[in-house]
Design a protein around this motif. Structure first.
Motif, PDB file in Angstrom:
ATOM      1  N   VAL A   1       0.838  -1.201   0.000  1.00 24.62           N
ATOM      2  CA  VAL A   1       0.000   0.000   0.000  1.00 24.62           C
ATOM      3  C   VAL A   1       0.875   1.253   0.000  1.00 24.62           C
ATOM      4  CG1 VAL A   1      -1.665   1.318   1.360  1.00 24.62           C
ATOM      5  CG2 VAL A   1      -1.982  -1.133   1.057  1.00 24.62           C
ATOM      6  N   THR A   2       1.936   1.251   0.785  1.00 24.23           N
ATOM      7  CA  THR A   2       2.828   2.404   0.863  1.00 24.23           C
ATOM      8  C   THR A   2       3.508   2.663  -0.482  1.00 24.23           C
ATOM      9  OG1 THR A   2       3.244   1.979   3.195  1.00 24.23           O
ATOM     10  CG2 THR A   2       4.853   3.352   2.049  1.00 24.23           C
ATOM     11  N   LEU A   3       4.013   1.614  -1.106  1.00 21.81           N
ATOM     12  CA  LEU A   3       4.694   1.776  -2.395  1.00 21.81           C
ATOM     13  C   LEU A   3       3.719   2.204  -3.488  1.00 21.81           C
ATOM     14  CD1 LEU A   3       7.107  -1.276  -2.223  1.00 21.81           C
ATOM     15  CD2 LEU A   3       7.682   1.146  -1.976  1.00 21.81           C
ATOM     16  N   THR A   4       2.500   1.687  -3.460  1.00 23.22           N
ATOM     17  CA  THR A   4       1.488   2.087  -4.434  1.00 23.22           C
ATOM     18  C   THR A   4       1.123   3.559  -4.249  1.00 23.22           C
ATOM     19  OG1 THR A   4       0.610  -0.162  -4.478  1.00 23.22           O
ATOM     20  CG2 THR A   4      -0.814   1.582  -5.322  1.00 23.22           C
ATOM     21  N   ALA A   5       0.959   3.980  -3.014  1.00 25.27           N
ATOM     22  CA  ALA A   5       0.639   5.389  -2.749  1.00 25.27           C
ATOM     23  C   ALA A   5       1.774   6.297  -3.211  1.00 25.27           C
ATOM     24  CB  ALA A   5       0.373   5.591  -1.261  1.00 25.27           C
ATOM     25  N   SER A   6       3.010   5.874  -3.012  1.00 27.95           N
ATOM     26  CA  SER A   6       4.131   6.709  -3.444  1.00 27.95           C
ATOM     27  C   SER A   6       4.175   6.822  -4.965  1.00 27.95           C
ATOM     28  CB  SER A   6       5.451   6.181  -2.904  1.00 27.95           C
ATOM     29  OG  SER A   6       5.835   5.006  -3.577  1.00 27.95           O
ATOM     30  N   GLU A   7       3.837   5.744  -5.667  1.00 23.96           N
ATOM     31  CA  GLU A   7       3.791   5.796  -7.131  1.00 23.96           C
ATOM     32  C   GLU A   7       2.683   6.730  -7.609  1.00 23.96           C
ATOM     33  OE1 GLU A   7       5.700   4.596  -9.595  1.00 23.96           O
ATOM     34  OE2 GLU A   7       7.102   3.973  -8.043  1.00 23.96           O
ATOM     35  N   LEU A   8       1.534   6.708  -6.935  1.00 24.33           N
ATOM     36  CA  LEU A   8       0.433   7.601  -7.310  1.00 24.33           C
ATOM     37  C   LEU A   8       0.814   9.063  -7.101  1.00 24.33           C
ATOM     38  CD1 LEU A   8      -2.626   5.644  -5.881  1.00 24.33           C
ATOM     39  CD2 LEU A   8      -2.028   5.974  -8.283  1.00 24.33           C
ATOM     40  N   VAL A   9       1.464   9.342  -5.991  1.00 28.58           N
ATOM     41  CA  VAL A   9       1.897  10.719  -5.711  1.00 28.58           C
ATOM     42  C   VAL A   9       2.938  11.149  -6.732  1.00 28.58           C
ATOM     43  CG1 VAL A   9       3.145  12.163  -4.050  1.00 28.58           C
ATOM     44  CG2 VAL A   9       1.313  10.648  -3.278  1.00 28.58           C
ATOM     45  N   ARG A  10       3.859  10.263  -7.056  1.00 28.14           N
ATOM     46  CA  ARG A  10       4.910  10.590  -8.021  1.00 28.14           C
ATOM     47  C   ARG A  10       4.328  10.861  -9.404  1.00 28.14           C
ATOM     48  NH1 ARG A  10       9.400   6.264  -8.362  1.00 28.14           N
ATOM     49  NH2 ARG A  10       9.180   6.601  -6.129  1.00 28.14           N
TER      50      ARG A  10
ATOM     51  N   ALA B   1       1.233  11.803 -10.115  1.00 25.54           N
ATOM     52  CA  ALA B   1       0.449  13.033 -10.054  1.00 25.54           C
ATOM     53  C   ALA B   1       1.365  14.254 -10.100  1.00 25.54           C
ATOM     54  CB  ALA B   1      -0.401  13.054  -8.793  1.00 25.54           C
ATOM     55  N   ASP B   2       2.512  14.165  -9.449  1.00 20.16           N
ATOM     56  CA  ASP B   2       3.467  15.273  -9.460  1.00 20.16           C
ATOM     57  C   ASP B   2       4.036  15.473 -10.860  1.00 20.16           C
ATOM     58  OD1 ASP B   2       4.972  17.335  -8.228  1.00 20.16           O
ATOM     59  OD2 ASP B   2       6.726  16.005  -8.237  1.00 20.16           O
ATOM     60  N   LYS B   3       4.321  14.377 -11.568  1.00 27.26           N
ATOM     61  CA  LYS B   3       4.831  14.490 -12.938  1.00 27.26           C
ATOM     62  C   LYS B   3       3.793  15.132 -13.849  1.00 27.26           C
ATOM     63  CE  LYS B   3       8.055  10.630 -12.954  1.00 27.26           C
ATOM     64  NZ  LYS B   3       8.327   9.303 -13.513  1.00 27.26           N
ATOM     65  N   LYS B   4       2.532  14.726 -13.713  1.00 31.69           N
ATOM     66  CA  LYS B   4       1.469  15.306 -14.541  1.00 31.69           C
ATOM     67  C   LYS B   4       1.306  16.788 -14.231  1.00 31.69           C
ATOM     68  CE  LYS B   4      -1.194  11.098 -15.107  1.00 31.69           C
ATOM     69  NZ  LYS B   4      -2.432  10.397 -14.786  1.00 31.69           N
ATOM     70  N   ARG B   5       1.383  17.143 -12.953  1.00 31.49           N
ATOM     71  CA  ARG B   5       1.220  18.533 -12.557  1.00 31.49           C
ATOM     72  C   ARG B   5       2.371  19.382 -13.094  1.00 31.49           C
ATOM     73  NH1 ARG B   5       2.862  21.921  -8.620  1.00 31.49           N
ATOM     74  NH2 ARG B   5       4.107  20.326  -7.619  1.00 31.49           N
ATOM     75  N   SER B   6       3.589  18.873 -13.016  1.00 27.31           N
ATOM     76  CA  SER B   6       4.729  19.658 -13.477  1.00 27.31           C
ATOM     77  C   SER B   6       4.720  19.794 -14.999  1.00 27.31           C
ATOM     78  CB  SER B   6       6.042  19.041 -13.000  1.00 27.31           C
ATOM     79  OG  SER B   6       6.242  17.784 -13.584  1.00 27.31           O
ATOM     80  N   ARG B   7       4.225  18.802 -15.712  1.00 25.84           N
ATOM     81  CA  ARG B   7       4.093  18.933 -17.168  1.00 25.84           C
ATOM     82  C   ARG B   7       3.045  19.981 -17.515  1.00 25.84           C
ATOM     83  NH1 ARG B   7       3.217  12.951 -18.283  1.00 25.84           N
ATOM     84  NH2 ARG B   7       5.151  12.138 -17.482  1.00 25.84           N
ATOM     85  N   GLY B   8       1.978  20.042 -16.745  1.00 29.91           N
ATOM     86  CA  GLY B   8       0.919  21.008 -16.998  1.00 29.91           C
ATOM     87  C   GLY B   8       1.333  22.436 -16.700  1.00 29.91           C
TER      88      GLY B   8
END
Length: 64
Positions: free
Chosen positions: A37-46, A48-55
């Protein structure tokens, strides 16, 4: 109130990291589940951060 929330988040993060560490060394099943669960959550945050920085900077390659 905000300090209590931040402290709770910090405890969850540290606990998740400890479970990842423990699960790598053959910990109990619940620790492996928490680690997953922890590793999955970290991948989701990562991601989302990549999508946000591209935007934020879509024309970064148009600097001719």
């Amino acid at each position: 109130m905000i300090v209590a929330v931040l402290l709770g988040v910090l405890v969850l993060v540290i606990g998740g990291c400890a479970c990842v560490f423990w699960a790598e060394r053959g910990g109990p099943r619940w620790a492996r589940v928490v680690a997953t669960v922890t590793l999955t959550a970290s991948e989701l945050v990562r991601s989302a951060d990549k999508k946000r920085s591209r935007g934020l900077n879509p024309s970064s390659q148009d600097d001719d």
